[in-house]
Design a protein around this motif. Structure first.
Motif, mmCIF file in Angstrom:
data_model
loop_
_atom_site.group_PDB
_atom_site.id
_atom_site.type_symbol
_atom_site.label_atom_id
_atom_site.label_comp_id
_atom_site.label_asym_id
_atom_site.label_seq_id
_atom_site.Cartn_x
_atom_site.Cartn_y
_atom_site.Cartn_z
ATOM 1 N N THR A 28 0.832 -1.201 0.000
ATOM 2 C CA THR A 28 0.000 0.000 0.000
ATOM 3 C C THR A 28 0.869 1.255 0.000
ATOM 4 O O THR A 28 0.537 2.257 -0.624
ATOM 5 N N ARG A 29 1.996 1.162 0.680
ATOM 6 C CA ARG A 29 2.936 2.293 0.735
ATOM 7 C C ARG A 29 3.924 2.274 -0.419
ATOM 8 O O ARG A 29 4.781 3.134 -0.515
ATOM 9 N N GLU A 126 -9.649 10.240 -9.361
ATOM 10 C CA GLU A 126 -8.866 10.302 -8.132
ATOM 11 C C GLU A 126 -7.797 9.217 -8.125
ATOM 12 O O GLU A 126 -7.933 8.200 -8.816
ATOM 13 N N PRO A 127 -6.742 9.409 -7.348
ATOM 14 C CA PRO A 127 -5.724 8.364 -7.214
ATOM 15 C C PRO A 127 -6.274 7.205 -6.397
ATOM 16 O O PRO A 127 -7.018 7.404 -5.441
ATOM 17 N N GLY A 128 -5.889 5.997 -6.787
ATOM 18 C CA GLY A 128 -6.297 4.830 -6.022
ATOM 19 C C GLY A 128 -5.283 4.453 -4.961
ATOM 20 O O GLY A 128 -5.438 3.446 -4.273
ATOM 21 N N VAL A 180 2.937 5.373 -12.531
ATOM 22 C CA VAL A 180 1.486 5.482 -12.340
ATOM 23 C C VAL A 180 0.770 5.066 -13.620
ATOM 24 O O VAL A 180 1.111 5.517 -14.707
ATOM 25 N N SER A 181 -0.208 4.198 -13.468
ATOM 26 C CA SER A 181 -1.013 3.728 -14.591
ATOM 27 C C SER A 181 -2.452 4.197 -14.407
ATOM 28 O O SER A 181 -2.960 4.246 -13.285
ATOM 29 N N ALA A 211 -6.017 6.402 -10.773
ATOM 30 C CA ALA A 211 -4.584 6.149 -10.882
ATOM 31 C C ALA A 211 -4.194 4.986 -9.974
ATOM 32 O O ALA A 211 -4.568 4.962 -8.792
ATOM 33 N N PHE A 212 -3.458 4.025 -10.548
ATOM 34 C CA PHE A 212 -2.990 2.864 -9.793
ATOM 35 C C PHE A 212 -1.489 2.687 -10.000
ATOM 36 O O PHE A 212 -0.924 3.214 -10.972
ATOM 37 N N PRO A 213 -0.834 1.941 -9.110
ATOM 38 C CA PRO A 213 0.582 1.650 -9.328
ATOM 39 C C PRO A 213 0.762 0.866 -10.632
ATOM 40 O O PRO A 213 0.006 -0.071 -10.903
#
Length: 231
Positions: A28-29, A126-128, A180-181, A211-213
């Motif tokens: 998560t971090r 929004e960012p996830g 970021v994907s 937005a996801f990693p």
């Protein structure tokens, strides 16, 4: 046995449960195992052992709790209230009744995003996950640009749209360099505008840009059925 005891069991986490928690908190971090080792003061092999579900000493659990910012460094050494199977089932049913699950699709080009802007009237962008500052700013710029274009897309000539595609593409590419994907999903629903109780719900197409990693994009995500929306 009373209802509260029936609904949960108080016990220590098993090594497998601890492994799942540590891996979840770390990912998560967006920390690597090496980064967690540095922050916790443990060696990488110890982190690997814990995440494989092997036993962890009291001091190891304390070091991990400290690394994740727990106020109580013995958080992983104390009993947890583990919900019963019936409680988990009831919680899932409640969650499913209050949320809708949407399928996500890759968002990779500026032209693709511009076309989505032209057909949506509302967006939830929004960012996830917690973005680094530069990536967060880039995402905010992209969302602002997207919304500005959405509001005035009918005024653009077809030839002018290519500049929009290029600008959006440069921001999408910049996010990719930050790891970021982007994924998107669409949802059709009826929304009431205004405070009048007898106002007629209007059909809208809601676009979610999340937005996801990079490399860890989910195929689905859940959102509240009655979520707030951005005009």
């Amino acid at each position: 046995m009373n209802a509260a005891e029936n609904a949960q069991h108080v016990r220590l986490l098993t090594p497998a449960e601890l492994a799942a928690c540590i891996k979840l908190f770390r990912e998560t971090r967006q920390w690597s195992q090496e980064q967690l080792a540095d922050i916790s003061g443990l060696n990488v092999r110890t982190i690997q052992r814990v995440e494989r579900g092997l036993s962890a000493s009291l001091d190891t659990r304390r070091a991990l709790a400290g690394a994740f910012g727990a106020e109580d460094i013995d958080a992983f050494n104390k009993p947890f209230a583990i919900p019963s199977e019936e409680a988990c089932k009831a919680a899932k049913e409640k969650f499913d009744s209050e949320h809708v699950t949407l399928t996500t699709l890759p968002l990779t080009t500026g032209k693709q995003l511009a076309k989505l802007a032209e057909i949506c009237s509302i967006d939830m962008s929004e960012p996830g996950f917690e973005l680094p500052r530069e990536a967060d700013q880039t995402f905010a710029v992209l969302v602002d640009y997207f919304r500005d274009y959405r509001d005035c897309a009918p005024d653009y000539a077809e030839a002018q749209k290519f500049d929009v595609y290029d600008e959006m593409q440069s921001l999408i590419d910049a996010l990719k360099k930050f790891g970021v994907s982007l994924r998107y999903a669409e949802r059709k629903m009826h929304v009431k505008f205004g405070a009048e109780a007898d106002s007629t719900p209007m059909p809208v197409n809601i676009l979610y840009v999340i937005a996801f990693p990079l490399g860890k994009e989910p195929e689905q995500f859940a959102t509240p059925k009655s979520a707030g929306v951005r005009l």
